[in-house]
Scaffold this motif. Structure first.
Motif, PDB file in Angstrom:
ATOM      1  N   VAL A 104       0.833  -1.198   0.000  1.00 23.14           N
ATOM      2  CA  VAL A 104       0.000   0.000   0.000  1.00 23.14           C
ATOM      3  C   VAL A 104       0.873   1.256   0.000  1.00 23.14           C
ATOM      4  CG1 VAL A 104      -1.849  -1.222   1.226  1.00 23.14           C
ATOM      5  CG2 VAL A 104      -0.175   0.124   2.531  1.00 23.14           C
ATOM      6  N   GLY A 105       0.217   2.410  -0.125  1.00 23.99           N
ATOM      7  CA  GLY A 105       0.926   3.683  -0.066  1.00 23.99           C
ATOM      8  C   GLY A 105       1.138   4.274  -1.430  1.00 23.99           C
ATOM      9  N   GLY A 106       2.409   4.320  -1.860  1.00 28.36           N
ATOM     10  CA  GLY A 106       2.754   4.889  -3.151  1.00 28.36           C
ATOM     11  C   GLY A 106       3.697   3.980  -3.903  1.00 28.36           C
ATOM     12  N   HIS A 107       4.539   4.589  -4.764  1.00 26.65           N
ATOM     13  CA  HIS A 107       5.364   3.771  -5.649  1.00 26.65           C
ATOM     14  C   HIS A 107       6.801   4.271  -5.723  1.00 26.65           C
ATOM     15  CE1 HIS A 107       6.258   0.940  -8.797  1.00 26.65           C
ATOM     16  NE2 HIS A 107       6.426   1.866  -9.724  1.00 26.65           N
ATOM     17  N   SER A 108       7.316   4.806  -4.607  1.00 27.70           N
ATOM     18  CA  SER A 108       8.740   5.146  -4.565  1.00 27.70           C
ATOM     19  C   SER A 108       9.218   5.172  -3.120  1.00 27.70           C
ATOM     20  CB  SER A 108       9.005   6.512  -5.221  1.00 27.70           C
ATOM     21  OG  SER A 108       8.448   7.558  -4.464  1.00 27.70           O
ATOM     22  N   LYS A 162      15.646  -5.584   6.484  1.00 27.26           N
ATOM     23  CA  LYS A 162      16.332  -5.740   5.209  1.00 27.26           C
ATOM     24  C   LYS A 162      15.347  -6.036   4.083  1.00 27.26           C
ATOM     25  CE  LYS A 162      20.958  -7.209   6.677  1.00 27.26           C
ATOM     26  NZ  LYS A 162      21.970  -8.309   6.653  1.00 27.26           N
ATOM     27  N   LEU A 163      14.352  -6.848   4.366  1.00 26.98           N
ATOM     28  CA  LEU A 163      13.368  -7.179   3.348  1.00 26.98           C
ATOM     29  C   LEU A 163      12.547  -5.957   2.962  1.00 26.98           C
ATOM     30  CD1 LEU A 163      11.869  -9.127   1.531  1.00 26.98           C
ATOM     31  CD2 LEU A 163      10.411  -9.733   3.486  1.00 26.98           C
ATOM     32  N   VAL A 164      12.091  -5.205   3.949  1.00 27.49           N
ATOM     33  CA  VAL A 164      11.307  -3.994   3.659  1.00 27.49           C
ATOM     34  C   VAL A 164      12.123  -3.030   2.804  1.00 27.49           C
ATOM     35  CG1 VAL A 164      10.290  -1.919   4.666  1.00 27.49           C
ATOM     36  CG2 VAL A 164       9.807  -4.154   5.673  1.00 27.49           C
ATOM     37  N   HIS A 165      13.393  -2.845   3.180  1.00 29.03           N
ATOM     38  CA  HIS A 165      14.257  -1.943   2.414  1.00 29.03           C
ATOM     39  C   HIS A 165      14.419  -2.444   0.981  1.00 29.03           C
ATOM     40  CE1 HIS A 165      18.017  -0.070   0.975  1.00 29.03           C
ATOM     41  NE2 HIS A 165      17.654   0.953   1.743  1.00 29.03           N
ATOM     42  N   ARG A 166      14.563  -3.756   0.809  1.00 28.27           N
ATOM     43  CA  ARG A 166      14.748  -4.294  -0.537  1.00 28.27           C
ATOM     44  C   ARG A 166      13.495  -4.098  -1.386  1.00 28.27           C
ATOM     45  NH1 ARG A 166      15.975 -10.402  -2.831  1.00 28.27           N
ATOM     46  NH2 ARG A 166      16.939  -9.643  -4.773  1.00 28.27           N
ATOM     47  N   ILE A 167      12.323  -4.256  -0.783  1.00 30.84           N
ATOM     48  CA  ILE A 167      11.076  -4.031  -1.517  1.00 30.84           C
ATOM     49  C   ILE A 167      10.938  -2.554  -1.877  1.00 30.84           C
ATOM     50  CG2 ILE A 167       8.557  -4.089  -1.358  1.00 30.84           C
ATOM     51  CD1 ILE A 167       8.910  -6.549   0.524  1.00 30.84           C
ATOM     52  N   GLN A 168      11.263  -1.673  -0.936  1.00 29.89           N
ATOM     53  CA  GLN A 168      11.118  -0.249  -1.176  1.00 29.89           C
ATOM     54  C   GLN A 168      12.116   0.282  -2.201  1.00 29.89           C
ATOM     55  OE1 GLN A 168      11.476   1.352   2.851  1.00 29.89           O
ATOM     56  NE2 GLN A 168       9.246   1.562   3.013  1.00 29.89           N
ATOM     57  N   PHE A 169      13.302  -0.295  -2.229  1.00 34.70           N
ATOM     58  CA  PHE A 169      14.358   0.237  -3.089  1.00 34.70           C
ATOM     59  C   PHE A 169      14.877  -0.807  -4.078  1.00 34.70           C
ATOM     60  CE2 PHE A 169      14.267   2.764   0.785  1.00 34.70           C
ATOM     61  CZ  PHE A 169      14.231   4.057   0.271  1.00 34.70           C
ATOM     62  N   GLY A 170      13.996  -1.722  -4.466  1.00 35.08           N
ATOM     63  CA  GLY A 170      14.370  -2.747  -5.433  1.00 35.08           C
ATOM     64  C   GLY A 170      14.790  -2.168  -6.771  1.00 35.08           C
TER      65      GLY A 170
END
Length: 337
Positions: free
Chosen positions: A195-199, A223-231
């Protein structure tokens, strides 16, 4: 032995590719010659719900169309050069916009105004020629380009919030793939609502709503959240300045387009996250938001609330909303110039 879920998927695909499957949707791709546009056009040609595919770009679109048209699936393909945008949009029901410049190493996906100008001009043409089309915005920064499209449509008096979508499916695809890799299960078992936005920090994966995702904690979770956010940064770096996430984005764009087409063709229960005009956080100045949306014959049929989330996810959401508000305001301000 096939699982019941696999059997259902095979049965659905068999229905789609049968001669009796509905093939009545004319789709246009604006930016069809680019790094996303070409593979996206290929994947849309494979979709049995696309009866006609109009490919437009400022260069090479007729060549891309000729190439894609040789694929042995039903559905005709036509290419349109720079001066034939109106022709490309004539009679289309779905418009997909991947047009724009690729990211460079170190660049911010919420960044430059080049794509904003491109999207604004394309939206103006859609509002004039095909005001009832469903518009799927891929061009970054989605948090700003979707409000730009909405503002252009509002100015033209044709804005229907049920028909304008920001494609955030790549965040969903990445989340499912990354969690499945950690859990050592198939991605079909790790659907993650994002959810939220796309960056960046506006991307909020709701890992607690999946049986495998909710087992992650501490450093592994962070680490997983960061990887999803900054993939996206991961791909830009790996391509060493030669491009961004084009192939995975094309796949995600085609996947969302298929979900919308299924809804438009009357399939029930088609639910997926997408960035749309939403009242969920309008009281915080965030009137565009990605959450699970039910798609149907009119486009957006129902917007689902975020649902129960963990304290960690609440912190992510609290960080996302102010940034999302700034992105939306930036898009509106650009459109007002």
């Amino acid at each position: 032995m096939f699982s019941r879920q696999a059997a259902r998927v095979l049965a659905r695909n068999a229905r789609l590719f049968s001669s009796s499957a509905p093939r009545q949707t004319k789709v246009a791709v604006l930016g069809a010659s680019g790094g996303i546009g070409q593979p996206l056009s290929l994947l849309l040609k494979l979709d049995p719900l696309v009866s006609s595919l109009n490919l437009y770009d400022i260069r090479l679109a007729p060549g891309v169309a000729a190439d894609v048209s040789h694929i042995d699936t039903p559905g005709e393909v036509n290419g349109y050069p720079a001066d034939k945008l109106d022709d490309a949009l004539d009679g289309v029901k779905v418009v997909v916009i991947p047009a724009g410049v690729p990211r460079k190493p170190g660049s911010d996906p919420s960044g430059p105004q080049t794509n904003a100008s491109i999207v604004r001009d394309l939206a103006s043409a859609v509002a004039r020629v095909s005001p009832e089309a469903h518009v799927l915005v891929i061009s970054n920064p989605v948090n700003s380009t979707v409000p730009i499209v909405a503002s252009v449509f509002e100015k033209a008096g044709v804005f229907d919030p049920r028909r304008v979508f920001g494609v955030t499916t790549l965040d969903v695809v990445r989340a499912a793939r990354f969690v499945s890799g950690i859990a050592n299960v198939a991605p079909a078992q790790t659907p993650i609502t994002v959810v939220g936005g796309h960056s960046g920090v506006t991307i909020v994966p709701l890992l607690s709503q999946n049986r495998y995702g909710k087992s992650l904690a501490g450093e592994a979770y962070e680490k997983l959240v960061h990887r999803i956010q900054f993939g996206g940064d991961e791909v830009v770096k790996a391509k060493d300045g030669a491009g961004s996430a084009t192939l995975s984005m094309a796949y995600a764009g085609a996947k969302f387009a298929n979900a919308l087409l299924r809804g438009l063709n009357g399939e029930k229960g088609v639910v997926t996250p997408t960035f749309v005009k939403s009242d969920l956080y309008a009281d915080k100045g965030v009137d565009f938001f990605a959450s699970n949306v039910e798609l149907g014959k009119n486009g957006v049929e129902k917007i689902y609330p975020v649902g129960p989330i963990s304290p960690e996810e609440q912190k992510l959401l609290d960080a996302a909303l102010p940034e999302l508000k700034k992105n939306i305001e930036k898009g509106r301000a650009f459109a007002a110039q």
